[in-house]
Design a protein around this motif. Structure first.
Motif, PDB file in Angstrom:
ATOM      1  N   SER A 158       0.831  -1.205   0.000  1.00  0.00           N
ATOM      2  CA  SER A 158       0.000   0.000   0.000  1.00  0.00           C
ATOM      3  C   SER A 158       0.866   1.255   0.000  1.00  0.00           C
ATOM      4  CB  SER A 158      -0.912  -0.008   1.227  1.00  0.00           C
ATOM      5  OG  SER A 158      -1.674   1.176   1.293  1.00  0.00           O
ATOM      6  N   CYS A 159       1.917   1.249   0.826  1.00  0.00           N
ATOM      7  CA  CYS A 159       2.823   2.397   0.926  1.00  0.00           C
ATOM      8  C   CYS A 159       3.516   2.659  -0.404  1.00  0.00           C
ATOM      9  CB  CYS A 159       3.852   2.133   2.019  1.00  0.00           C
ATOM     10  SG  CYS A 159       5.194   3.348   2.083  1.00  0.00           S
TER      11      CYS A 159
ATOM     12  N   LEU B 119       3.181   5.659  -3.424  1.00  0.00           N
ATOM     13  CA  LEU B 119       4.345   6.412  -3.876  1.00  0.00           C
ATOM     14  C   LEU B 119       4.498   6.293  -5.390  1.00  0.00           C
ATOM     15  CD1 LEU B 119       6.649   8.198  -3.029  1.00  0.00           C
ATOM     16  CD2 LEU B 119       7.976   6.165  -2.435  1.00  0.00           C
ATOM     17  N   ASP B 120       4.252   5.094  -5.931  1.00  0.00           N
ATOM     18  CA  ASP B 120       4.333   4.903  -7.387  1.00  0.00           C
ATOM     19  C   ASP B 120       3.284   5.732  -8.119  1.00  0.00           C
ATOM     20  OD1 ASP B 120       6.523   3.286  -7.489  1.00  0.00           O
ATOM     21  OD2 ASP B 120       5.412   1.408  -7.567  1.00  0.00           O
ATOM     22  N   GLU B 121       2.090   5.803  -7.535  1.00  0.00           N
ATOM     23  CA  GLU B 121       1.028   6.615  -8.154  1.00  0.00           C
ATOM     24  C   GLU B 121       1.417   8.095  -8.145  1.00  0.00           C
ATOM     25  OE1 GLU B 121      -2.446   5.686  -5.937  1.00  0.00           O
ATOM     26  OE2 GLU B 121      -2.634   3.655  -6.748  1.00  0.00           O
ATOM     27  N   THR B 122       2.051   8.537  -7.056  1.00  0.00           N
ATOM     28  CA  THR B 122       2.509   9.925  -6.974  1.00  0.00           C
ATOM     29  C   THR B 122       3.587  10.196  -8.017  1.00  0.00           C
ATOM     30  OG1 THR B 122       2.057   9.923  -4.586  1.00  0.00           O
ATOM     31  CG2 THR B 122       3.462  11.682  -5.438  1.00  0.00           C
TER      32      THR B 122
ATOM     33  N   ALA C 296       4.019   8.554 -10.808  1.00  0.00           N
ATOM     34  CA  ALA C 296       3.380   8.505 -12.127  1.00  0.00           C
ATOM     35  C   ALA C 296       2.671   9.819 -12.443  1.00  0.00           C
ATOM     36  CB  ALA C 296       2.399   7.340 -12.194  1.00  0.00           C
ATOM     37  N   ALA C 297       2.013  10.401 -11.430  1.00  0.00           N
ATOM     38  CA  ALA C 297       1.304  11.671 -11.633  1.00  0.00           C
ATOM     39  C   ALA C 297       2.287  12.793 -11.955  1.00  0.00           C
ATOM     40  CB  ALA C 297       0.486  12.012 -10.394  1.00  0.00           C
ATOM     41  N   HIS C 298       3.406  12.827 -11.244  1.00  0.00           N
ATOM     42  CA  HIS C 298       4.417  13.854 -11.504  1.00  0.00           C
ATOM     43  C   HIS C 298       5.084  13.635 -12.864  1.00  0.00           C
ATOM     44  CE1 HIS C 298       4.778  16.409  -7.888  1.00  0.00           C
ATOM     45  NE2 HIS C 298       4.224  15.380  -7.281  1.00  0.00           N
ATOM     46  N   ASN C 299       5.264  12.374 -13.238  1.00  0.00           N
ATOM     47  CA  ASN C 299       5.839  12.081 -14.548  1.00  0.00           C
ATOM     48  C   ASN C 299       4.886  12.514 -15.660  1.00  0.00           C
ATOM     49  OD1 ASN C 299       8.035  10.682 -16.127  1.00  0.00           O
ATOM     50  ND2 ASN C 299       6.270   9.506 -16.821  1.00  0.00           N
ATOM     51  N   GLN C 300       3.606  12.282 -15.444  1.00  0.00           N
ATOM     52  CA  GLN C 300       2.609  12.706 -16.433  1.00  0.00           C
ATOM     53  C   GLN C 300       2.613  14.234 -16.571  1.00  0.00           C
ATOM     54  OE1 GLN C 300      -1.535  11.989 -15.436  1.00  0.00           O
ATOM     55  NE2 GLN C 300      -2.074  11.726 -17.574  1.00  0.00           N
ATOM     56  N   LYS C 301       2.719  14.934 -15.449  1.00  0.00           N
ATOM     57  CA  LYS C 301       2.771  16.399 -15.496  1.00  0.00           C
ATOM     58  C   LYS C 301       3.994  16.864 -16.277  1.00  0.00           C
ATOM     59  CE  LYS C 301       2.710  20.532 -12.569  1.00  0.00           C
ATOM     60  NZ  LYS C 301       2.668  21.062 -11.180  1.00  0.00           N
ATOM     61  N   LEU C 302       5.137  16.189 -16.059  1.00  0.00           N
ATOM     62  CA  LEU C 302       6.357  16.542 -16.787  1.00  0.00           C
ATOM     63  C   LEU C 302       6.178  16.325 -18.283  1.00  0.00           C
ATOM     64  CD1 LEU C 302       9.341  17.357 -16.820  1.00  0.00           C
ATOM     65  CD2 LEU C 302       9.924  14.950 -16.402  1.00  0.00           C
ATOM     66  N   GLU C 303       5.573  15.202 -18.660  1.00  0.00           N
ATOM     67  CA  GLU C 303       5.358  14.912 -20.081  1.00  0.00           C
ATOM     68  C   GLU C 303       4.394  15.916 -20.711  1.00  0.00           C
ATOM     69  OE1 GLU C 303       7.064  12.720 -21.903  1.00  0.00           O
ATOM     70  OE2 GLU C 303       8.208  12.466 -20.048  1.00  0.00           O
TER      71      GLU C 303
ATOM     72  N   LYS D  12      11.544  17.614  -9.086  1.00  0.00           N
ATOM     73  CA  LYS D  12      10.578  17.022  -8.147  1.00  0.00           C
ATOM     74  C   LYS D  12      10.454  15.525  -8.397  1.00  0.00           C
ATOM     75  CE  LYS D  12       7.575  21.077  -7.514  1.00  0.00           C
ATOM     76  NZ  LYS D  12       6.218  21.627  -7.775  1.00  0.00           N
ATOM     77  N   LEU D  13      10.387  15.150  -9.673  1.00  0.00           N
ATOM     78  CA  LEU D  13      10.259  13.736 -10.031  1.00  0.00           C
ATOM     79  C   LEU D  13      11.486  12.955  -9.579  1.00  0.00           C
ATOM     80  CD1 LEU D  13       8.615  11.562 -11.509  1.00  0.00           C
ATOM     81  CD2 LEU D  13       9.767  12.238 -13.626  1.00  0.00           C
TER      82      LEU D  13
END
Length: 402
Positions: free
Chosen positions: A174-175, A179-182, A184-191, A381-382
């Motif tokens: 769960s932990c 963290l992986d979802e976070t 992934a979200a930051h990576n998507q923002k970068l892309e 940040k990523l």
């Protein structure tokens, strides 16, 4: 004789501190089946049943497809399903992914499937596969000298994993999944920021056959056409001041040593002490474009002979040229077959469109600089999140005694 360390992680959730040591289990003993994908060379179709290989797990590439008939042949004995764990076994070894989708698919021989089991949380197992402990384990059993490198199925089945009780597995999963979802979200923002810049570049620079850009800042709409000038006419070339130094002869220091794609080392002395533009002279990246081929350098620097060095009278012009060079295809200016090369003569004749009004250049440079700062900040940040995860995993998973 040294005493063996207990298999207890450095970091542990409070409710499991008294649960004792983790267990070492052989992978084949905690699941009913471990199988690889079809050995048949796939016949790809335009659509159909998704067909996964190493690229889907490592690079998250888009699916390729096979016919239903080939899918039925490929899955006649074993079929991967939701909750299973996929792991790469040929080429780039040891990358994994949890099957979290419901649709039918099949896998190639480069992948292995570990069936879900009552003994492990699938996301925990996937996370453990990313740990240094398991990476060492799987690589130690692999045929690294083979071409391509691989791990045989029997060796994969015999790899060892560390398992706490299911409750602790669930907590760790769960932990790390959060963290992986976070990440992934930051990576998507970068892309998205990169895509935004790419789209912006296509509109604020004139495209082929046009004398002006598609979009223009309102105050410059009536300023007329842009002019096109050769790069050699708007910048002073400082290539003659470059000095290549082999790694064994470099005196280590804190001065950046630049090559074709950026900093490759740090040295004691410097050749330049000003703001300049470097453009790659050779290398596959001139075609592949995995990294920018034009980049600014400033302060004390050393540049080898794999990157051209240009000096501009105006920093705004330099920033505009940097952005433009990184946005265009330069293959028509390259020489060399095995090793692409952008020589001085070809570099000098690259046409550069520029607004005639210096204030418009300044506006474009300011806009692009602001966007680049956003991209750089997001990338940092990523990277910080990835480093945080790396450190967390080192604490959450104990090392094996051997």
């Amino acid at each position: 004789m040294s005493k063996k360390k207990k298999l207890i992680p450095k970091l542990r959730f409070p409710e499991f501190e008294k649960d004792g040591e983790w267990e070492v289990k052989v992978l084949s003993k905690i699941t009913d089946a471990i199988f690889d994908g079809t050995h048949q060379t796939p016949k790809y179709t335009g659509d159909g049943i998704p067909f996964f290989s190493v690229e889907n797990i490592v690079s998250r590439n888009k699916n390729k497809f096979i016919s239903r008939e080939d899918y039925q042949i490929a899955t006649s004995k074993n079929k991967p399903e939701k909750g299973d764990v996929l792991i790469t076994r040929i080429g780039k070894i040891g990358f994994s992914s949890v099957v979290n989708w419901d649709y039918e698919f099949s896998i190639y021989v480069t992948l292995a499937c570990i069936k879900k089991s009552k003994y492990f949380n699938s996301y925990y197992l996937h996370s453990y596969f990313q740990s240094n402990t398991y990476q060492y384990e799987i690589l130690s059993k692999s045929l690294l000298n083979a071409v391509p490198c691989k791990i045989n199925m029997n060796e994969l089945r015999e790899t060892r994993v560390l398992l706490p009780e299911l409750g602790e597995q669930d907590k760790i999963a769960s932990c790390l999944s959060f963290l992986d979802e976070t990440i992934a979200a930051h990576n998507q923002k970068l892309e998205l920021l990169k895509e935004h810049k790419k789209g912006l570049m296509q509109n604020i620079f004139p495209q082929e056959g046009r004398k002006g850009p598609k979009y223009r800042f309102p105050e410059f709409v009536k300023d007329g056409e842009w002019e096109t000038r050769k790069l050699g006419d708007i910048a002073e070339n400082l290539d003659s001041r470059r000095i290549p130094v082999t790694s064994t002869h470099r005196d280590k220091g804190d001065v950046p040593y630049y090559g074709a794609s950026g900093i490759i080392d740090y040295v004691k002395d410097y050749l330049f002490d000003e703001t300049l533009l470097c453009i790659s002279e050779d290398g596959a990246n001139l075609i592949d474009r995995n990294y920018p081929i034009a980049f600014n350098i400033s302060g004390k620097t050393w540049v080898n002979n794999h990157s051209h060095v240009l000096k501009f009278n105006n920093i705004d012009t330099q920033l505009v040229v940097e952005a433009y060079i990184n946005s265009i295809n330069v293959e028509d200016f390259l020489t060399g077959m095995a090793q692409p090369k952008l020589n001085r003569a070809k570099l000098d004749i690259i046409p550069i469109p520029l607004p005639k009004n210096a204030k418009e250049q300044q506006k474009i440079a300011s806009c692009l600089s602001s966007l680049d700062k956003l991209i750089t900040t997001q990338a940092q940040k990523l990277e910080q999140l990835k480093l945080h995860k790396k450190g967390l995993m080192q604490g959450l998973f104990p090392k094996m005694n051997d």
